[in-house]
Design an enzyme around this catalytic site. Structure first.
Site, mmCIF file in Angstrom:
data_model
loop_
_atom_site.group_PDB
_atom_site.id
_atom_site.type_symbol
_atom_site.label_atom_id
_atom_site.label_comp_id
_atom_site.label_asym_id
_atom_site.label_seq_id
_atom_site.Cartn_x
_atom_site.Cartn_y
_atom_site.Cartn_z
ATOM 1 N N HIS A 34 -13.980 5.239 -2.437
ATOM 2 C CA HIS A 34 -14.410 3.872 -2.111
ATOM 3 C C HIS A 34 -13.534 3.381 -0.961
ATOM 4 C CE1 HIS A 34 -10.834 2.755 -4.332
ATOM 5 N NE2 HIS A 34 -11.288 3.374 -5.402
ATOM 6 N N GLY A 36 -10.981 1.571 -0.871
ATOM 7 C CA GLY A 36 -9.535 1.675 -1.102
ATOM 8 C C GLY A 36 -9.028 3.024 -0.596
ATOM 9 N N HIS A 37 -9.731 4.088 -0.972
ATOM 10 C CA HIS A 37 -9.370 5.408 -0.451
ATOM 11 C C HIS A 37 -9.526 5.425 1.069
ATOM 12 C CE1 HIS A 37 -10.990 6.477 -4.608
ATOM 13 N NE2 HIS A 37 -9.733 6.897 -4.675
ATOM 14 N N GLN A 61 -3.248 14.337 -16.381
ATOM 15 C CA GLN A 61 -2.856 12.929 -16.424
ATOM 16 C C GLN A 61 -3.767 12.083 -17.299
ATOM 17 O OE1 GLN A 61 -3.364 12.582 -12.042
ATOM 18 N NE2 GLN A 61 -4.203 10.567 -12.480
ATOM 19 N N GLN A 148 -1.063 0.596 -3.359
ATOM 20 C CA GLN A 148 -0.325 -0.371 -4.189
ATOM 21 C C GLN A 148 -1.073 -0.664 -5.487
ATOM 22 O OE1 GLN A 148 0.810 -4.123 -2.272
ATOM 23 N NE2 GLN A 148 0.579 -5.106 -4.278
ATOM 24 N N ASP A 150 -2.004 1.248 -7.696
ATOM 25 C CA ASP A 150 -1.303 1.968 -8.772
ATOM 26 C C ASP A 150 0.196 1.862 -8.494
ATOM 27 O OD1 ASP A 150 -3.650 3.506 -10.233
ATOM 28 O OD2 ASP A 150 -4.036 3.574 -8.102
HETATM 29 P P1 AMP Z 1 -7.502 7.666 -7.455
HETATM 30 O O1 AMP Z 1 -8.604 8.462 -6.801
HETATM 31 O O2 AMP Z 1 -8.001 6.494 -8.225
HETATM 32 O O3 AMP Z 1 -6.521 8.525 -8.175
HETATM 33 O O4 AMP Z 1 -6.697 7.015 -6.252
HETATM 34 C C1 AMP Z 1 -6.189 7.780 -5.203
HETATM 35 C C2 AMP Z 1 -5.288 6.923 -4.346
HETATM 36 O O5 AMP Z 1 -6.027 5.810 -3.853
HETATM 37 C C3 AMP Z 1 -4.100 6.348 -5.125
HETATM 38 O O6 AMP Z 1 -2.947 6.363 -4.290
HETATM 39 C C4 AMP Z 1 -4.539 4.939 -5.418
HETATM 40 O O7 AMP Z 1 -3.476 4.036 -5.583
HETATM 41 C C5 AMP Z 1 -5.333 4.619 -4.158
HETATM 42 N N1 AMP Z 1 -6.271 3.532 -4.432
HETATM 43 C C6 AMP Z 1 -7.189 3.461 -5.442
HETATM 44 N N2 AMP Z 1 -7.832 2.279 -5.408
HETATM 45 C C7 AMP Z 1 -7.309 1.582 -4.353
HETATM 46 C C8 AMP Z 1 -7.551 0.284 -3.786
HETATM 47 N N3 AMP Z 1 -8.461 -0.537 -4.305
HETATM 48 N N4 AMP Z 1 -6.831 -0.089 -2.722
HETATM 49 C C9 AMP Z 1 -5.896 0.743 -2.180
HETATM 50 N N5 AMP Z 1 -5.629 1.972 -2.667
HETATM 51 C C10 AMP Z 1 -6.322 2.392 -3.736
#
Ligand code: AMP
Length: 283
Positions: A34, A36-37, A61, A148, A150
């Site tokens: 999304h 965020g990524h 995890q 941030q 997480d």
């Molecule tokens: P995940 O795929 O959920 O494990 O997330 C992968 C990376 O993307 C991790 O470093 C998360 O902190 C970051 N991440 C997930 N959601 C967001 C967001 N809404 N904004 C910024 N970074 C994000």
């Protein structure tokens, strides 16, 4: 964009890129990308010659009653987003290559993994630090990008890198939010339309907490109580925790001291979906 599934091939490629003078940035994810990524990839693109996106839903995890099996996956869509962000390599290994039979070596960061997510998800951070350590060994990055969103994970990984002298710079990227403030998350797809609407209260409550700090409130009990009151007004939401911790140690505090940075963090179940969010504040 080159796609690689074998750890050895990925490592060879990365070493080759670095030998030719390229700076390598890695963005570790579990896919179902999304915005965020996208923000992490964007930062990585700005600061590196080579961007590696890793996609791996890491079983180590997830707890036994968690959503590992049903975690959303869509490789086709992820490929398109990655191409749009001008990713150079996608590394997406299988579970069997990352955890072959007889795998028995784990990385654990102590103390700061005992509370918040660590308390509610026993073993979670051991799984995270182990896989991130492996991904660092495989991709050999100069820079690694974490959200941030997480915050505890970001701090635990920063601690691991410092404690184990890993030659990588950890870069923090601010949380990307939906128009109503809900933090973007792959898990938001689980929410029903009503739950999705209700979930916006999480960020609103954190903002109220931040406003209280900015207005001079120093009692964490008062700030936490106010946040809990706002969330519990919504009947689809059950709180796991609301805590205020020192940003660097991730230890709970009773009173905010001036000049220090804190994280107001929460986890809550919206219907059956567990969401986390946080804001950073300085007193
Ligand atoms: P995940 O795929 O959920 O494990 O997330 C992968 C990376 O993307 C991790 O470093 C998360 O902190 C970051 N991440 C997930 N959601 C967001 C967001 N809404 N904004 C910024 N970074 C994000």
């Amino acid at each position: 964009m080159i796609e690689i599934v074998e750890p050895e091939i990925m490592r060879d490629k990365s070493i080759m890129e670095k030998k030719s003078g390229k700076r390598v940035g890695v963005v570790p994810t579990m896919g179902y990308l999304h915005e965020g990524h996208g923000a992490l990839l964007h930062e990585a693109r700005k600061e590196n010659d080579i961007v590696i996106l890793t996609i791996f839903v890491n079983p180590a995890q997830f707890g036994p009653d968690e959503d590992f099996q049903r975690y959303p996956r869509d490789m086709e869509r992820d490929r398109k987003i990655a191409a749009g962000e001008r990713v150079d390599y996608i590394f997406y290994p299988s579970v069997d290559t990352m955890y072959p039979e007889n795998f028995s070596t784990y990385v654990s960061v102590e103390n700061m993994t005992d509370l918040l997510e660590g308390e509610y998800r026993p073993g979670h951070f051991r799984g995270v630090t182990t896989v991130v350590m492996k991904l660092f060994q495989i991709t050999q990055p100069d820079n690694a990008y974490f959200g941030q969103k997480d915050a505890q994970q970001l701090m635990v990984i920063t601690k691991m890198v410092r404690d184990l002298c890993i030659p990588v710079t950890i870069r923090r990227v601010e949380t990307v939010r939906e128009h109503d403030g809900l933090a973007m998350s792959s898990r938001n797809v689980y929410l029903s339309p009503k739950e999705r609407k209700d979930a916006a209260v999480l960020f609103k409550s954190l903002q109220t907490g931040k406003d209280l700090v900015q207005d001079g409130e120093t009692s964490t009990e008062i700030i936490i109580r106010r946040i809990i009151d706002i969330i519990t007004a919504i009947d689809t939401i059950r709180i796991d925790y609301v805590e205020i911790v020192d940003l660097h140690t991730f230890k709970k505090v009773n009173r905010l001291e001036s000049g220090r940075e804190y994280c107001i963090a929460l986890a809550a179940r919206v219907g059956k979906t567990r969401l986390i969010d946080n804001v950073f504040v300085s007193s």
